[in-house]
Design a protein around this motif. Sequence first.
Motif, PDB file in Angstrom:
ATOM      1  N   SER A  54       0.853  -1.333  -0.150  1.00  0.00           N
ATOM      2  CA  SER A  54       0.065  -0.174  -0.058  1.00  0.00           C
ATOM      3  C   SER A  54       0.883   1.252  -0.071  1.00  0.00           C
ATOM      4  CB  SER A  54      -0.978   0.264   1.260  1.00  0.00           C
ATOM      5  OG  SER A  54       0.003   0.146   2.389  1.00  0.00           O
ATOM      6  N   TRP A  55       0.173   2.293  -0.223  1.00  0.00           N
ATOM      7  CA  TRP A  55       0.724   3.650  -0.387  1.00  0.00           C
ATOM      8  C   TRP A  55       0.150   4.541   0.661  1.00  0.00           C
ATOM      9  CZ3 TRP A  55      -1.351   7.934  -3.606  1.00  0.00           C
ATOM     10  CH2 TRP A  55      -0.459   8.941  -3.820  1.00  0.00           C
ATOM     11  N   ASN A  56       1.002   5.127   1.478  1.00  0.00           N
ATOM     12  CA  ASN A  56       0.497   6.136   2.325  1.00  0.00           C
ATOM     13  C   ASN A  56       0.468   7.369   1.943  1.00  0.00           C
ATOM     14  OD1 ASN A  56       0.654   3.889   3.947  1.00  0.00           O
ATOM     15  ND2 ASN A  56       2.379   4.523   5.329  1.00  0.00           N
ATOM     16  N   MET A  57      -0.540   8.085   2.422  1.00  0.00           N
ATOM     17  CA  MET A  57      -0.604   9.369   1.916  1.00  0.00           C
ATOM     18  C   MET A  57      -1.440  10.343   3.044  1.00  0.00           C
ATOM     19  SD  MET A  57      -3.326   9.526  -1.040  1.00  0.00           S
ATOM     20  CE  MET A  57      -3.821  11.337  -1.070  1.00  0.00           C
ATOM     21  N   MET A  58      -1.185  11.527   3.014  1.00  0.00           N
ATOM     22  CA  MET A  58      -1.821  12.426   3.981  1.00  0.00           C
ATOM     23  C   MET A  58      -3.200  12.888   3.406  1.00  0.00           C
ATOM     24  SD  MET A  58      -0.397  12.972   6.701  1.00  0.00           S
ATOM     25  CE  MET A  58      -0.862  14.591   7.362  1.00  0.00           C
ATOM     26  N   LEU A  59      -4.297  12.677   4.254  1.00  0.00           N
ATOM     27  CA  LEU A  59      -5.496  13.091   3.431  1.00  0.00           C
ATOM     28  C   LEU A  59      -6.397  13.446   4.896  1.00  0.00           C
ATOM     29  CD1 LEU A  59      -7.109  12.930   0.892  1.00  0.00           C
ATOM     30  CD2 LEU A  59      -8.167  11.003   1.781  1.00  0.00           C
ATOM     31  N   MET A  60      -7.009  14.728   4.712  1.00  0.00           N
ATOM     32  CA  MET A  60      -7.896  15.078   5.909  1.00  0.00           C
ATOM     33  C   MET A  60      -7.140  15.254   7.490  1.00  0.00           C
ATOM     34  SD  MET A  60     -11.343  13.898   4.901  1.00  0.00           S
ATOM     35  CE  MET A  60     -11.880  13.282   6.548  1.00  0.00           C
ATOM     36  N   ARG A 105      -3.901   4.723   4.216  1.00  0.00           N
ATOM     37  CA  ARG A 105      -3.227   3.925   3.379  1.00  0.00           C
ATOM     38  C   ARG A 105      -3.977   3.291   2.074  1.00  0.00           C
ATOM     39  NH1 ARG A 105      -2.856  -1.042   6.161  1.00  0.00           N
ATOM     40  NH2 ARG A 105      -1.265  -1.829   4.784  1.00  0.00           N
ATOM     41  N   ILE A 106      -3.378   3.579   0.831  1.00  0.00           N
ATOM     42  CA  ILE A 106      -4.114   3.282  -0.469  1.00  0.00           C
ATOM     43  C   ILE A 106      -3.532   1.823  -0.602  1.00  0.00           C
ATOM     44  CG2 ILE A 106      -4.913   3.867  -2.371  1.00  0.00           C
ATOM     45  CD1 ILE A 106      -5.536   6.236  -0.687  1.00  0.00           C
ATOM     46  N   ALA A 107      -4.319   0.884  -0.729  1.00  0.00           N
ATOM     47  CA  ALA A 107      -3.968  -0.568  -1.280  1.00  0.00           C
ATOM     48  C   ALA A 107      -3.602  -0.427  -2.810  1.00  0.00           C
ATOM     49  CB  ALA A 107      -4.860  -1.503  -0.828  1.00  0.00           C
ATOM     50  N   VAL A 108      -2.469  -0.861  -3.139  1.00  0.00           N
ATOM     51  CA  VAL A 108      -2.112  -0.959  -4.742  1.00  0.00           C
ATOM     52  C   VAL A 108      -2.086  -2.071  -5.386  1.00  0.00           C
ATOM     53  CG1 VAL A 108      -0.643   0.315  -6.322  1.00  0.00           C
ATOM     54  CG2 VAL A 108      -0.915   1.319  -4.108  1.00  0.00           C
ATOM     55  N   LEU A 109      -0.959  -2.841  -4.769  1.00  0.00           N
ATOM     56  CA  LEU A 109      -0.762  -4.177  -5.361  1.00  0.00           C
ATOM     57  C   LEU A 109      -1.463  -5.267  -4.452  1.00  0.00           C
ATOM     58  CD1 LEU A 109       3.091  -3.463  -6.266  1.00  0.00           C
ATOM     59  CD2 LEU A 109       1.013  -3.306  -7.297  1.00  0.00           C
ATOM     60  N   PRO A 110      -2.147  -6.276  -5.256  1.00  0.00           N
ATOM     61  CA  PRO A 110      -2.797  -7.293  -4.243  1.00  0.00           C
ATOM     62  C   PRO A 110      -1.818  -8.435  -4.049  1.00  0.00           C
ATOM     63  CG  PRO A 110      -3.534  -7.072  -6.814  1.00  0.00           C
ATOM     64  CD  PRO A 110      -2.571  -6.340  -6.412  1.00  0.00           C
ATOM     65  N   LEU A 111      -1.042  -8.331  -2.966  1.00  0.00           N
ATOM     66  CA  LEU A 111      -0.201  -9.222  -2.659  1.00  0.00           C
ATOM     67  C   LEU A 111      -0.687 -10.730  -2.463  1.00  0.00           C
ATOM     68  CD1 LEU A 111       2.677  -7.318  -0.725  1.00  0.00           C
ATOM     69  CD2 LEU A 111       2.541  -7.836  -3.186  1.00  0.00           C
ATOM     70  N   GLY A 112      -1.878 -10.489  -1.576  1.00  0.00           N
ATOM     71  CA  GLY A 112      -2.370 -11.811  -1.010  1.00  0.00           C
ATOM     72  C   GLY A 112      -3.081 -12.583  -2.273  1.00  0.00           C
ATOM     73  N   VAL A 113      -3.535 -11.991  -3.157  1.00  0.00           N
ATOM     74  CA  VAL A 113      -4.196 -12.367  -4.271  1.00  0.00           C
ATOM     75  C   VAL A 113      -3.169 -13.368  -4.883  1.00  0.00           C
ATOM     76  CG1 VAL A 113      -5.486 -12.358  -6.633  1.00  0.00           C
ATOM     77  CG2 VAL A 113      -5.956 -10.770  -4.393  1.00  0.00           C
ATOM     78  N   TRP A 114      -1.877 -12.692  -5.162  1.00  0.00           N
ATOM     79  CA  TRP A 114      -0.725 -13.069  -5.905  1.00  0.00           C
ATOM     80  C   TRP A 114      -0.128 -14.437  -5.287  1.00  0.00           C
ATOM     81  CZ3 TRP A 114       2.205  -7.951  -7.327  1.00  0.00           C
ATOM     82  CH2 TRP A 114       1.195  -7.400  -8.322  1.00  0.00           C
ATOM     83  N   ILE A 115      -0.030 -14.214  -3.893  1.00  0.00           N
ATOM     84  CA  ILE A 115       0.286 -15.478  -3.061  1.00  0.00           C
ATOM     85  C   ILE A 115      -0.741 -16.539  -3.457  1.00  0.00           C
ATOM     86  CG2 ILE A 115       0.764 -16.119  -0.815  1.00  0.00           C
ATOM     87  CD1 ILE A 115       1.285 -13.396  -0.081  1.00  0.00           C
ATOM     88  N   LEU A 116      -1.959 -16.247  -3.319  1.00  0.00           N
ATOM     89  CA  LEU A 116      -2.780 -17.564  -3.632  1.00  0.00           C
ATOM     90  C   LEU A 116      -2.653 -18.193  -4.977  1.00  0.00           C
ATOM     91  CD1 LEU A 116      -6.108 -16.603  -2.208  1.00  0.00           C
ATOM     92  CD2 LEU A 116      -4.445 -18.187  -1.168  1.00  0.00           C
ATOM     93  N   HIS A 117      -2.234 -17.223  -5.886  1.00  0.00           N
ATOM     94  CA  HIS A 117      -2.209 -17.667  -7.319  1.00  0.00           C
ATOM     95  C   HIS A 117      -0.950 -18.585  -7.466  1.00  0.00           C
ATOM     96  CE1 HIS A 117      -3.074 -17.264 -11.656  1.00  0.00           C
ATOM     97  NE2 HIS A 117      -1.727 -16.951 -11.715  1.00  0.00           N
ATOM     98  N   PHE A 118       0.141 -18.278  -6.583  1.00  0.00           N
ATOM     99  CA  PHE A 118       1.321 -18.825  -6.646  1.00  0.00           C
ATOM    100  C   PHE A 118       1.284 -20.156  -6.148  1.00  0.00           C
ATOM    101  CE2 PHE A 118       5.691 -19.646  -5.164  1.00  0.00           C
ATOM    102  CZ  PHE A 118       6.345 -19.656  -6.192  1.00  0.00           C
TER     103      PHE A 118
END
Lengths: 246, 240
Positions: B57-63, B68-81
Motif C-alpha cells: 500500500s501507499w501512504n498519503m496524507m488526507l484530512m 493507506r491506499i492499497a495498490v498491489l494485491p499481494l495476497g491474491v498473488w500469493i494464492l495464485h502462486f
Amino acid sequence: MLQKKKIALLLSAVIILVIIRAGYMYLDHHPKPFPSHEAAVGEMGRSNKNVIQEILEVIHIDDAHVVVPFVSENNEYGIGLWKWEVFSWKLKKIEQRGEPFLWKLKEKDPSSHVLIWNMNPSGQISAIDYYLMRERSYYGTDEHNTYQPRIQLKHRVDASTKSYGAIQLPEVWLQLLEDERAANRSSESFSLFSSFSPRSSIAINWLPRSAAGEFVFPKHTVNGGSYVLSDVSTSPVYIIDPHDLE
Amino acid sequence: MNVIIQHMPVNILSIWFNIMGWGMIILWIIIRYRKQKEKPAIWKAVLAALAGIISFSWNMMLMDMVVRIAVLPLGVWILHFFLRKHRYEIYCQYAWIGFWSNYIFLAAMLLSTMIHSVMYPINNADTYLANVEQAVLIPTHPTAPQAVLHPKQLRSLIPKLEQAEDQTYTWYSQTSTKGKPDYQMERFPYVVINTHARWGSGLQSMVYLERDGKGLLITTEKRQFYYRSEEPLVEMGGGE
C-alpha cells in the motif's frame, strides 16, 4: 469404552494442570519472609565484589519488591534491588552509588515507578528536591502552531535524619503524567494512524540541598558502577543545576 | 459503572463504522458463496479473504491523517502462486473481496472522520470540556499565582469562551529570552486535570490555564486551541 478412558485421561490431565497452576499462582503471590540480614549481606557482597558492612534498612515496596540500601566496607553507599520470583528472593541489581534512580516495576505504569536513593551522609545533603520537568517549546507547521508550556513541579524529601529512601511518585505527578500520556495518544479517528510530534518529554530530575538550602555537589554519591544480575528496568534520574530552574 | 462508561475515551463513530465495514465484507462473502456452484469449505473461503487483505500500500496524507491506499494485491498473488489453477479459480474471488475490503475500511474511516468533525466540532471548547465536574487545578510552575478552581464557575463560563489567535512564538520568546520582562515567567503555569471531552468523541487533551486565569490552551496530539474568556475562569488570589 476406549472413548471414556480417553476423556477421563484428558480430564485428569487438565485438573492436574489447573492445580499446578493454582499452586504456582498462590506461591507466587505469597512470598516467603525476606532473607535475614546476614544472608542478604552475603549475597549482595558476592555480587558487588565488595564486602557489605551494613544494611541500613529493608524497605518493602510491595509483597514482591524490596529495596535494600547498604554501606560497603570501602564506605560506598549503595542499593540492592530484590524481587520475589519463581519461589525465591532474587537479587536483581546492585547499584554501588546512591544517586537517585527510578525502578520501574511495570514499565508503562508510572504509579509503579519507585524513586530510590542512598546518599553518603558525609556529603552534607540535608534535603533532596525532586523535580518533574518538561522544557518549554514552540513548533509550527504550515497549518498549526503549538506552544508547549514549561512544567516544573517540586517535591522535597528530607535527607537530614535519613539519607536514603524509596518512595512512589507524588499523586499530582502521576495525574499529570497520565493526562500527558492520554493527550499524546491519537484517538481522533482510527488509531492505527500514528503521527509524528516533536514535543519534548517529561523528565524527573534531582537537586541536592544543604542545610542552608544551597546546592551541594554530591561528590560522594556520583561515582561507582552497577551490576545487573537479571532483567530489571531502571532509569537514571539526572542531577540539575540550580541555574536550570526558573 | 455508569461513571466509567461515561468517561471512557472511545470513539464510537470509529467503532461503529469499523463494525459496518466488517459486516459488509461478511455479507459480500456470503452472497458470493451462495452463488458459487462448486463450493469450497466456508472457513477456507474466509481464510482466502483474509489473505487477500494483504497488499502493498501507499501512504498519503488526507484530512490531517495518514491513510493507506492499497495498490498491489499481494495476497491474491500469493494464492495464485501456491494454488493449482483449478483451486485458485475457486478461491480467487474471496481473495479479491479481501483486497477490496481495504477500500471499504478506507471509506469507513473517511466517513467516520467527516461525521466526527460535524458531531464533535474540534474548535469548540465545549467538545473538550463537556464535563468539568471533577476538574482540579494543578499549578505546574513556581511562578503560578494563587488560584482556586470552582467547577460550577468554570462550567458556566465555557459556553462564553471565544477562540482567540494564538501567539505561540511570542509566548515562547517572551519567557525564554533573557532581559524580557516575562523571562522565566510561564504564561500557562497551571494544568486543569480530570476534564472529559464529549462522550463518544474519543478525544483526549491536556488543558493549560493562562496566568491571568482568563485563557485556556487545549492541546491534543495533533492540534492546539486557544480560548479567551472575559471573566476569570478561576478565583484568582483565592485560598490562603
